[in-house]
Design a protein around this motif. Sequence first.
Motif, PDB file in Angstrom:
ATOM      1  N   GLY A   1     -15.843  -6.712  20.626  1.00  0.00           N
ATOM      2  CA  GLY A   1     -15.055  -7.026  21.801  1.00  0.00           C
ATOM      3  C   GLY A   1     -13.582  -6.714  21.672  1.00  0.00           C
ATOM      4  N   PHE A   2     -13.130  -6.240  20.515  1.00  0.00           N
ATOM      5  CA  PHE A   2     -11.714  -5.935  20.313  1.00  0.00           C
ATOM      6  C   PHE A   2     -11.544  -4.443  20.082  1.00  0.00           C
ATOM      7  CE2 PHE A   2     -11.905 -10.420  19.304  1.00  0.00           C
ATOM      8  CZ  PHE A   2     -10.734 -10.921  19.850  1.00  0.00           C
ATOM      9  N   SER A   3     -10.392  -3.934  20.494  1.00  0.00           N
ATOM     10  CA  SER A   3     -10.070  -2.528  20.314  1.00  0.00           C
ATOM     11  C   SER A   3      -9.086  -2.364  19.171  1.00  0.00           C
ATOM     12  CB  SER A   3      -9.472  -1.945  21.595  1.00  0.00           C
ATOM     13  OG  SER A   3      -8.192  -2.531  21.851  1.00  0.00           O
ATOM     14  N   LEU A   4      -8.856  -1.115  18.800  1.00  0.00           N
ATOM     15  CA  LEU A   4      -7.886  -0.842  17.746  1.00  0.00           C
ATOM     16  C   LEU A   4      -6.487  -1.254  18.166  1.00  0.00           C
ATOM     17  CD1 LEU A   4      -7.256   0.384  14.988  1.00  0.00           C
ATOM     18  CD2 LEU A   4      -7.070   2.624  16.074  1.00  0.00           C
ATOM     19  N   GLY A   5      -6.171  -1.088  19.443  1.00  0.00           N
ATOM     20  CA  GLY A   5      -4.859  -1.532  19.920  1.00  0.00           C
ATOM     21  C   GLY A   5      -4.670  -3.028  19.750  1.00  0.00           C
ATOM     22  N   ASP A   6      -5.722  -3.805  20.019  1.00  0.00           N
ATOM     23  CA  ASP A   6      -5.643  -5.260  19.810  1.00  0.00           C
ATOM     24  C   ASP A   6      -5.388  -5.579  18.338  1.00  0.00           C
ATOM     25  OD1 ASP A   6      -6.241  -5.589  22.503  1.00  0.00           O
ATOM     26  OD2 ASP A   6      -8.399  -5.668  22.121  1.00  0.00           O
TER      27      ASP A   6
ATOM     28  N   VAL B   1      -7.003  -2.399  30.002  1.00  0.00           N
ATOM     29  CA  VAL B   1      -8.153  -1.753  29.379  1.00  0.00           C
ATOM     30  C   VAL B   1      -7.929  -1.643  27.872  1.00  0.00           C
ATOM     31  CG1 VAL B   1      -7.316   0.634  29.560  1.00  0.00           C
ATOM     32  CG2 VAL B   1      -9.765   0.180  29.641  1.00  0.00           C
ATOM     33  N   PRO B   2      -8.969  -1.857  27.046  1.00  0.00           N
ATOM     34  CA  PRO B   2      -8.789  -1.736  25.588  1.00  0.00           C
ATOM     35  C   PRO B   2      -8.386  -0.320  25.211  1.00  0.00           C
ATOM     36  CG  PRO B   2     -10.840  -2.871  26.120  1.00  0.00           C
ATOM     37  CD  PRO B   2     -10.313  -2.328  27.400  1.00  0.00           C
ATOM     38  N   LYS B   3      -7.531  -0.233  24.201  1.00  0.00           N
ATOM     39  CA  LYS B   3      -6.994   1.059  23.785  1.00  0.00           C
ATOM     40  C   LYS B   3      -7.374   1.334  22.336  1.00  0.00           C
ATOM     41  CE  LYS B   3      -3.109   0.533  26.933  1.00  0.00           C
ATOM     42  NZ  LYS B   3      -3.666  -0.697  27.492  1.00  0.00           N
ATOM     43  N   GLY B   4      -7.764   2.549  22.080  1.00  0.00           N
ATOM     44  CA  GLY B   4      -8.151   2.953  20.734  1.00  0.00           C
ATOM     45  C   GLY B   4      -7.881   4.423  20.519  1.00  0.00           C
TER      46      GLY B   4
ATOM     47  N   ALA C   1      -9.303 -10.309  15.810  1.00  0.00           N
ATOM     48  CA  ALA C   1      -9.671  -8.920  16.088  1.00  0.00           C
ATOM     49  C   ALA C   1     -10.239  -8.198  14.881  1.00  0.00           C
ATOM     50  CB  ALA C   1      -8.459  -8.146  16.611  1.00  0.00           C
ATOM     51  N   LEU C   2     -10.166  -8.823  13.684  1.00  0.00           N
ATOM     52  CA  LEU C   2     -10.567  -8.140  12.462  1.00  0.00           C
ATOM     53  C   LEU C   2     -11.836  -8.755  11.897  1.00  0.00           C
ATOM     54  CD1 LEU C   2      -7.106  -7.782  10.648  1.00  0.00           C
ATOM     55  CD2 LEU C   2      -8.090  -6.407  12.487  1.00  0.00           C
ATOM     56  N   ALA C   3     -12.621  -7.902  11.248  1.00  0.00           N
ATOM     57  CA  ALA C   3     -13.835  -8.345  10.567  1.00  0.00           C
ATOM     58  C   ALA C   3     -13.938  -7.595   9.246  1.00  0.00           C
ATOM     59  CB  ALA C   3     -15.071  -8.075  11.425  1.00  0.00           C
ATOM     60  N   ASP C   4     -14.674  -8.181   8.313  1.00  0.00           N
ATOM     61  CA  ASP C   4     -14.904  -7.559   6.998  1.00  0.00           C
ATOM     62  C   ASP C   4     -13.599  -7.222   6.289  1.00  0.00           C
ATOM     63  OD1 ASP C   4     -17.617  -7.657   7.525  1.00  0.00           O
ATOM     64  OD2 ASP C   4     -17.652  -5.649   8.390  1.00  0.00           O
ATOM     65  N   VAL C   5     -12.623  -8.108   6.362  1.00  0.00           N
ATOM     66  CA  VAL C   5     -11.324  -7.856   5.731  1.00  0.00           C
ATOM     67  C   VAL C   5     -11.479  -7.930   4.219  1.00  0.00           C
ATOM     68  CG1 VAL C   5      -8.941  -8.629   5.532  1.00  0.00           C
ATOM     69  CG2 VAL C   5     -10.118  -8.769   7.733  1.00  0.00           C
ATOM     70  N   ASN C   6     -11.011  -6.905   3.545  1.00  0.00           N
ATOM     71  CA  ASN C   6     -11.145  -6.833   2.086  1.00  0.00           C
ATOM     72  C   ASN C   6      -9.956  -6.079   1.518  1.00  0.00           C
ATOM     73  OD1 ASN C   6     -12.451  -7.105  -0.469  1.00  0.00           O
ATOM     74  ND2 ASN C   6     -13.068  -4.964  -0.309  1.00  0.00           N
ATOM     75  N   SER C   7      -9.690  -6.303   0.255  1.00  0.00           N
ATOM     76  CA  SER C   7      -8.552  -5.665  -0.404  1.00  0.00           C
ATOM     77  C   SER C   7      -9.021  -4.900  -1.633  1.00  0.00           C
ATOM     78  CB  SER C   7      -7.522  -6.731  -0.816  1.00  0.00           C
ATOM     79  OG  SER C   7      -6.511  -6.158  -1.630  1.00  0.00           O
ATOM     80  N   ASP C   8      -8.325  -3.784  -1.924  1.00  0.00           N
ATOM     81  CA  ASP C   8      -8.647  -3.031  -3.140  1.00  0.00           C
ATOM     82  C   ASP C   8      -7.879  -3.534  -4.351  1.00  0.00           C
ATOM     83  OD1 ASP C   8      -6.070  -2.185  -2.648  1.00  0.00           O
ATOM     84  OD2 ASP C   8      -6.515  -0.035  -2.755  1.00  0.00           O
ATOM     85  N   GLN C   9      -7.151  -4.632  -4.190  1.00  0.00           N
ATOM     86  CA  GLN C   9      -6.416  -5.215  -5.302  1.00  0.00           C
ATOM     87  C   GLN C   9      -7.389  -5.953  -6.215  1.00  0.00           C
ATOM     88  OE1 GLN C   9      -3.553  -8.318  -4.317  1.00  0.00           O
ATOM     89  NE2 GLN C   9      -2.083  -7.431  -5.727  1.00  0.00           N
ATOM     90  N   GLN C  10      -7.564  -5.434  -7.414  1.00  0.00           N
ATOM     91  CA  GLN C  10      -8.502  -6.033  -8.366  1.00  0.00           C
ATOM     92  C   GLN C  10      -7.769  -6.247  -9.690  1.00  0.00           C
ATOM     93  OE1 GLN C  10     -12.761  -5.071  -8.118  1.00  0.00           O
ATOM     94  NE2 GLN C  10     -12.147  -3.131  -7.195  1.00  0.00           N
ATOM     95  N   ASN C  11      -7.101  -7.361  -9.755  1.00  0.00           N
ATOM     96  CA  ASN C  11      -6.325  -7.694 -10.957  1.00  0.00           C
ATOM     97  C   ASN C  11      -6.799  -8.994 -11.594  1.00  0.00           C
ATOM     98  OD1 ASN C  11      -5.500  -9.398  -8.959  1.00  0.00           O
ATOM     99  ND2 ASN C  11      -3.321  -8.916  -9.100  1.00  0.00           N
ATOM    100  N   GLY C  12      -8.054  -9.368 -11.313  1.00  0.00           N
ATOM    101  CA  GLY C  12      -8.563 -10.626 -11.844  1.00  0.00           C
ATOM    102  C   GLY C  12      -9.707 -10.452 -12.810  1.00  0.00           C
ATOM    103  N   GLY C  13      -9.834  -9.280 -13.418  1.00  0.00           N
ATOM    104  CA  GLY C  13     -10.886  -9.094 -14.402  1.00  0.00           C
ATOM    105  C   GLY C  13     -10.610  -9.873 -15.681  1.00  0.00           C
ATOM    106  N   LEU C  14     -11.684 -10.313 -16.348  1.00  0.00           N
ATOM    107  CA  LEU C  14     -11.514 -11.042 -17.598  1.00  0.00           C
ATOM    108  C   LEU C  14     -11.022 -10.109 -18.690  1.00  0.00           C
ATOM    109  CD1 LEU C  14     -14.683 -13.325 -17.640  1.00  0.00           C
ATOM    110  CD2 LEU C  14     -12.368 -13.889 -16.893  1.00  0.00           C
ATOM    111  N   ALA C  15     -10.214 -10.641 -19.574  1.00  0.00           N
ATOM    112  CA  ALA C  15      -9.665  -9.855 -20.679  1.00  0.00           C
ATOM    113  C   ALA C  15      -9.732 -10.667 -21.960  1.00  0.00           C
ATOM    114  CB  ALA C  15      -8.218  -9.445 -20.399  1.00  0.00           C
ATOM    115  N   SER C  16     -10.074  -9.971 -23.028  1.00  0.00           N
ATOM    116  CA  SER C  16      -9.993 -10.573 -24.358  1.00  0.00           C
ATOM    117  C   SER C  16      -8.655 -10.146 -24.960  1.00  0.00           C
ATOM    118  CB  SER C  16     -11.163 -10.100 -25.232  1.00  0.00           C
ATOM    119  OG  SER C  16     -12.387 -10.516 -24.676  1.00  0.00           O
TER     120      SER C  16
END
Length: 831
Positions: A814-819, A548-551, A692-707
């Motif tokens: 269809g996936f649980s947190l345990g998966d 059984v899926p576990k969460g 099992a994962l969707a909408d994977v995103n990172s808070d790493q934002q080190n690619g801004g343009l710089a003068s």
Amino acid sequence: MNLLTAFIHRPVGTTLLTVAIMLAGSLGYVLLPVSPLPQIDFPTIQVTANLPGASPETMASAVATPLERQFGRIAGISEMSSTSNLGITQITLQFELNRDINAAARDVQAAINAARGRLPPNLPQNPTYRKINPADAPIMILALTSETYSKGEMYDAASTILQQKLSQVKGVGMVFVGGGAPPGVRIDVNPTIMNHFGVGLADVRTAVANANANRPKGQVADATRSWSIAANDQLLTAEEYRPLIVAYRNGAPVRLADVAHLSDSVEDLRNAGLCDGEPSIMVIVYRQPGANIIETVDRLRAALPQLDAQIPDDINLIVPLDRTLTIRASLYEVQITLIISVLLVILVVFLFLRTWRTTLIPSVAVPASLVGTFGVMYLAGYSLDNLSLMALAIATGFVVDDAIVVIENISRHLEDGMAPLAAATRGAREIGFTVLSISISLIAVFIPILLMSGIVGRLFREFAVTLSVAIMVSMAISLTTTPMMCAYMLKEKGRESHGKLFAISEWAFNFVVGLYARSLGWVLNHQRATMLVTLSTIGFTIYLYVIVPKGFFPQQDTGRLMGNLLADQATSFQAMSFQTKRFADAVMQDPAVHGVTVFTGGKSGAMNAARMFITLTPLEERRMRADDVLARLRKNLSGMAGATLYMSAYQELRIGGRVSSTQYQYTLRGDNLNDLTIWGPKLRDAMRKLPALADVNSDQQNGGLASALQFDRVAAARLGITMQQIDDTLYDAFGQRMVSTMYRPLNQYHVILEVEPRFWQDPDALRHVYVKGQNGAKVPLSTLYHYRPGSTPIAVNHSGQFPSVTISFNLAPGFSLGDAVEQIHGLTDEL
């Protein structure tokens, strides 16, 4: 058992005792607070520090680090994280569950005071703290719209009137005004004309600061009268600043209007807000950790009519989001379920007992046990929530058992010919210990839950205690009120007349009893087969437990979605504003969406991000769960270029203090920022491939343009120019610098200095900026630096004082947190 006999022989006293239990429980029900779940909020405090114009790296190293070192010495901190953006650092401190938030706030203030000597001296104000969890959803959002008032005027009304008054409401942790900026006088200088007149940005800044003052002036008096001295030392409008003289050239004055465009505008141009597609100012209300949501919103609702009367009539005040609507609806459904459970139990009892006299006894015992529980819940500081009411619904089946056991034993003696009073006395004496042992054994089942610690223990402790109390109250009523009612309501055998319904049901009852007797006989005659079925059932149960899926907690449909709109890290505010409206309009097209509130820019975070709050139509109208609406929105928005909208269904149970675009987070922490720069994207890209994962995103934002400007320090020193002068000049030109303060009766406003918009939209505009050298000579900045395009972080994140990267994700259908956890662990082992 003489005590039980006393209750039977004193029916008036027993009846009054039962009524007292029900009255106390009814009073407790009225006084009990209402909430979606038991009180499980971690004490959380957010600290904010501002240094306008400072880069994220500067904010992280010069502001966040000194504060975090002091906060790390506070006892009871379970999690500490920070995010540094342009000009702002926000540190979130989450404490252990048993920590008092007020005592924690005092420790935080002491740590801020201790760190003040290590912070930059040019901080406009000391860091401030709020008792809120930034990851929590707002409990209410107000929107201001108008066809006649500007956004600056609406923001002024929101911050001056609404924000101040709403912050005073008990239970409110913070009131954030977004989608706009306060009114202000903007001085947009033209560097080309300034260079023609030989006027520097420092000259304009000094002239404006010296021309606007608000200092004590004293008074004069004679023997009989006194006069306070007043002066026109304050300048409050753009028109009053125009004639200011910033310099003299060839004996003629150079006025401010000659070198700049002045306007009554707003302090910050880079912000926008929309409510259902209309430009608006949002007032976003967050609660304090531990505050009751329903009570806090009720207080806010009570204050709104008076506040609405204090703002101008042409400003419309609406409530696009009220978090309590779904909470009230869900609790109403649980209450209806509880009532239905009680009625079904009484109906089943009647179907088997088939006499109204006998049925009336458990019909009193069951409600009395449940209602009496409310009084104990109030004394324990609990609330009416989904789990406590669910415990009472489950308890309905338990509490009726005690009454049935007592009634059955007394009825046995009545069938043997005993009088009702004697049968009740003897039956209660015989069954008392049995009822006591049954009740204690049922309560013993919940002892492990009562001893659980952490968030799970805090979540289910109220459930276990409520159910245990209901069983205890039921035991007391079953040993007192139930035998008393049996003694005075039941009749001796042969004296009770039965109607036609009893006669009709007698055949059905005898058939059921006979069927049970035959099945029981078969089971006893086939013991091996019975044991084989039993063992097979146990094995199949274990198998189901494994697969059984576990969460952690079931997914909730609260009728609200939260979204973060993220664009490329080099996206300008102008482009982000366009994308914000474009995506908001697309979300509004979904038939299940009732309203959309979104804002970007300003103090909300990075310029390439926008926060969105989506309210869904009632469940009976959309006829689909929030997860299904979410899946449809993802599909419809997947083809829109320019930005990505990450959404998740809001859950009442939220753990952690990080603002996230999705429901779950995985944090990678290290002591070397360069290592995180390498491994953060690798881990994010690998997690995107996990099924099992969707909408994977990172808070790493080190690619801004710089003068990137590489200054020749030797050449600058030869011309008498310091790096401080260069930084001040750049700040004057491109940092929306506050150069003066205007004092009004209800608020303070600022004069903003910046170059005209056409000069800050391209890095080549730097060649128009001059800095004053020796003997007042104007030196072009372009002669002092080499321009090299590059990249720079637009946000720097810390976790526990160390640089970190947090990867957020939702669960795939269809996936649980345990998966998900299992797949992530396997992935990290491979990497």
